[in-house]
Design a protein around this motif. Structure first.
Motif, PDB file in Angstrom:
ATOM      1  N   ARG A  46       2.159   5.177  -0.866  1.00  0.00           N
ATOM      2  CA  ARG A  46       1.348   6.712  -0.808  1.00  0.00           C
ATOM      3  C   ARG A  46       1.739   7.263  -2.221  1.00  0.00           C
ATOM      4  NH1 ARG A  46       3.938   6.321   4.141  1.00  0.00           N
ATOM      5  NH2 ARG A  46       5.844   7.564   3.595  1.00  0.00           N
ATOM      6  N   THR A  47       0.897   7.117  -3.061  1.00  0.00           N
ATOM      7  CA  THR A  47       0.618   7.936  -4.243  1.00  0.00           C
ATOM      8  C   THR A  47      -0.632   8.385  -4.430  1.00  0.00           C
ATOM      9  OG1 THR A  47      -0.276   5.698  -5.290  1.00  0.00           O
ATOM     10  CG2 THR A  47       2.123   5.879  -5.338  1.00  0.00           C
ATOM     11  N   TRP A  63       0.708  -1.133   0.026  1.00  0.00           N
ATOM     12  CA  TRP A  63       0.072  -0.088  -0.168  1.00  0.00           C
ATOM     13  C   TRP A  63       1.003   1.243   0.148  1.00  0.00           C
ATOM     14  CZ3 TRP A  63      -3.263   1.955   4.659  1.00  0.00           C
ATOM     15  CH2 TRP A  63      -4.169   2.984   4.299  1.00  0.00           C
ATOM     16  N   ALA A 111      -1.546   5.703   3.208  1.00  0.00           N
ATOM     17  CA  ALA A 111      -0.783   4.539   2.853  1.00  0.00           C
ATOM     18  C   ALA A 111       0.351   4.276   3.739  1.00  0.00           C
ATOM     19  CB  ALA A 111      -0.307   4.309   1.336  1.00  0.00           C
ATOM     20  N   SER A 170      -2.861   9.476   0.789  1.00  0.00           N
ATOM     21  CA  SER A 170      -1.714   9.862   1.725  1.00  0.00           C
ATOM     22  C   SER A 170      -1.712   8.951   3.141  1.00  0.00           C
ATOM     23  CB  SER A 170      -2.184  11.490   2.160  1.00  0.00           C
ATOM     24  OG  SER A 170      -3.332  11.387   2.739  1.00  0.00           O
ATOM     25  N   SER A 228       6.158   4.563   1.368  1.00  0.00           N
ATOM     26  CA  SER A 228       6.513   5.517   0.449  1.00  0.00           C
ATOM     27  C   SER A 228       7.098   4.757  -0.972  1.00  0.00           C
ATOM     28  CB  SER A 228       7.833   6.520   0.983  1.00  0.00           C
ATOM     29  OG  SER A 228       8.946   5.828   1.080  1.00  0.00           O
TER      30      SER A 228
END
Length: 58
Positions: free
Chosen positions: A14-15, A12, A22, A20, A25
């Motif tokens: 953060r895209t 999962w 998730a 935000s 990174s």
């Protein structure tokens, strides 16, 4: 040796799609994806796993 087909879940991330909240990174996910691809090089067959190299039940 036959071809290798590797289906991967990057985690999962953060895209825009993951949002935000998730857990990972992109910088945390990508090395695991690359390492998993490298570990499966030349093995042949179909493999379904995650960014940590763990098998995901299909």
């Amino acid at each position: 040796m036959g071809r290798t087909l590797l289906l991967m879940g990057p985690g999962w991330v953060r895209t825009e799609l993951g949002g935000s909240g998730a857990e990972l990174s992109v910088d945390e996910s990508v090395p695991g994806v690359a390492d998993t691809i490298e570990r499966h090089r030349g093995k042949g067959g179909l493999h379904f796993g995650d960014h940590l190299g763990q098998v995901v039940p299909w």
